[in-house]
Design a protein around this motif. Structure first.
Motif, PDB file in Angstrom:
ATOM      1  N   LEU A  69     -55.412  17.374 136.580  1.00 27.86           N
ATOM      2  CA  LEU A  69     -55.454  18.212 137.777  1.00 27.86           C
ATOM      3  C   LEU A  69     -56.792  18.938 137.850  1.00 27.86           C
ATOM      4  O   LEU A  69     -57.107  19.767 137.000  1.00 27.86           O
ATOM      5  CB  LEU A  69     -54.312  19.235 137.756  1.00 27.86           C
ATOM      6  N   VAL A  70     -57.580  18.591 138.856  1.00 27.98           N
ATOM      7  CA  VAL A  70     -58.853  19.277 139.080  1.00 27.98           C
ATOM      8  C   VAL A  70     -58.590  20.445 140.030  1.00 27.98           C
ATOM      9  O   VAL A  70     -57.987  20.272 141.089  1.00 27.98           O
ATOM     10  CB  VAL A  70     -59.900  18.310 139.669  1.00 27.98           C
ATOM     11  N   GLY A  71     -59.053  21.624 139.633  1.00 30.18           N
ATOM     12  CA  GLY A  71     -58.708  22.835 140.383  1.00 30.18           C
ATOM     13  C   GLY A  71     -59.647  23.161 141.520  1.00 30.18           C
ATOM     14  O   GLY A  71     -60.306  24.210 141.515  1.00 30.18           O
ATOM     15  N   GLY A  72     -59.703  22.287 142.507  1.00 25.90           N
ATOM     16  CA  GLY A  72     -60.543  22.569 143.671  1.00 25.90           C
ATOM     17  C   GLY A  72     -60.084  23.779 144.452  1.00 25.90           C
ATOM     18  O   GLY A  72     -60.878  24.428 145.148  1.00 25.90           O
ATOM     19  N   GLY A  73     -58.800  24.120 144.334  1.00 23.77           N
ATOM     20  CA  GLY A  73     -58.255  25.299 145.007  1.00 23.77           C
ATOM     21  C   GLY A  73     -58.341  26.542 144.145  1.00 23.77           C
ATOM     22  O   GLY A  73     -58.841  27.585 144.580  1.00 23.77           O
ATOM     23  N   THR A  74     -57.883  26.441 142.893  1.00 23.87           N
ATOM     24  CA  THR A  74     -57.902  27.610 142.004  1.00 23.87           C
ATOM     25  C   THR A  74     -59.327  28.064 141.711  1.00 23.87           C
ATOM     26  O   THR A  74     -59.573  29.248 141.446  1.00 23.87           O
ATOM     27  CB  THR A  74     -57.167  27.308 140.685  1.00 23.87           C
TER      28      THR A  74
END
Length: 406
Positions: A69-74
């Motif tokens: 999971l790449v955290g583009g949002g977090t």
């Protein structure tokens, strides 16, 4: 049937569990989907992330399906865990660029073919959320009292914790909930500094779906003194060769403390544990053989066999054991620059951090040029500094730089 739990335990990965016996049973009886999150705070992963990818790779070898999971949002908020100050805010464009770079690096270690692993970006569900709906649906399930007691927030209370960062735990918890719904994800793995955030996701899934999911943390990569490994004079030890060259990467592992060799072989290579223990038990000068194996194996995994061979040959050449010095860190020198002070040149080329570092090395007999001690802090580079068009500078016991006359 061998259980990945036993392998991870034997190699020293495992730190904390939500329910150790239940997790051991689950991993032995089922092929589960699990996830690890990576926030794209830079355009490259560093060695701290590498241990998480090894954790993931071992799980995949036993048939469990990883979600990277790449955290583009977090990353729009920033994880306060382990921080004494607020992270620098990044633009959406920077985050998108970092995500694309990190994806390419992950594919070296994790097999994404035929659905064996999944790559997700939490920007896909976080950026479109309605704030009021999110507060009513997800925020209502979180206790502020429990959040403030979490280690990741406690350490920030004195210096100040922004409301922006306070939302991070809700967002990471929501990630687990979404991945559980979307992919039947049953476990979150992460570094031990993520324990509070992992628990938040487990509790959210239990409250929203009345389902039991699990969490397991990995030991952080620290040396025998308890300090985080992977820091160099230039900063982090990056996996991107443009940020940390394969030679610098190789040399980092070649020069670690004797006490850390066995742990690094266990955590950062796939060498069987019997061989890891044999290498780790070597003493005095013999331990250097184990360090060469460690440096070569890790460099090969990150940069490929060809670059690992070059780095090994360059190290052997620099230390006079017959290797090829052409792969050492190198700068080109124009004859127009004859007369420049050696310290000034090395500082301009960022080989030395400061001129005072260079002066100190010379005063302590710690710098040599082509094998001869440099004793004059005013030494200038001239024609005689070069042998066959090259000059090899040694700084301290283990740092080398090659200057090539063009």
């Amino acid at each position: 049937m061998e259980n990945v739990y036993d392998v991870l335990k034997d190699r020293g990965y495992l730190k904390q569990f939500t329910d150790e016996e239940a997790i051991k049973k689950l991993l032995g009886e089922e092929k589960i989907t699990f996830y690890i999150g990576f926030d794209p705070t830079a355009d490259s992963l560093h060695v701290g992330h590498f241990i998480a990818m090894m954790f993931m790779a071992h799980m995949q070898k036993f048939g469990h399906r990883p979600i990277a999971l790449v955290g583009g949002g977090t990353a729009m908020v920033g994880d306060p865990s382990g921080r004494t100050d607020m992270r620098t805010m990044m633009t959406k464009e920077t985050i998108a660029h970092n995500v694309s770079c990190i994806k390419k690096q992950m594919e070296k270690f994790i097999d994404f073919s035929d659905g064996k692993a999944i790559l997700e970006n939490n920007a896909d569900w976080l950026l479109g959320l309605n704030y009021i709906d999110f507060l009513r649906d997800i925020g209502a399930e979180f206790s502020v009292n429990k959040m403030l007691a979490a280690e990741c927030f406690k350490s920030r209370m004195e210096k100040g914790l922004s409301f922006l960062e306070f939302n991070y735990m809700l967002m990471q918890g929501y990630d687990f909930y979404v991945l559980n719904q979307k992919h039947n994800c049953k476990m979150e793995l992460g570094g031990d500094d993520q324990w509070s955030n992992i628990i938040a996701g487990i509790n959210l899934v239990r409250k929203k779906k009345q389902e039991t999911v699990y969490g397991m943390t990995c030991t952080l990569l620290t040396n025998s003194e308890g300090k985080k490994m992977g820091k160099t004079a230039k900063g982090a030890l990056w996996l991107d060769p443009a940020k940390t060259t394969p030679y610098e990467f190789y040399q980092y592992w070649r020069n670690i403390a004797d006490e850390d060799v066995e742990k690094c072989l266990a955590l950062l290579t796939f060498i069987p544990m019997d061989e890891v223990r044999r290498l780790g038990a070597l003493k005095d000068a013999e331990i250097n053989k184990a360090k060469v194996v460690l440096a070569y194996e890790i460099t090969k995994m990150i940069h490929g066999t060809e670059e690992a061979d070059k780095a090994k040959a360059a190290a052997e050449g620099a230390f006079g054991t017959g290797g090829d010095v052409s792969n050492l860190p190198t700068t080109e020198f124009s004859q127009d620059n004859f007369g420049i002070n050696l310290i000034d040149y090395l500082t301009e080329q960022e080989v030395l951090k400061t001129k005072s570092e260079g002066r100190r090395l010379i005063q302590q007999n710690g710098m040599s040029l082509n094998g001869d001690k440099v004793t004059d802090i005013g030494y200038t580079i001239n024609e005689e500094s070069f042998k066959d068009g090259e000059a090899l500078v040694k700084m301290g016991k283990k740092k080398f730089h090659r200057i090539v006359l063009k």
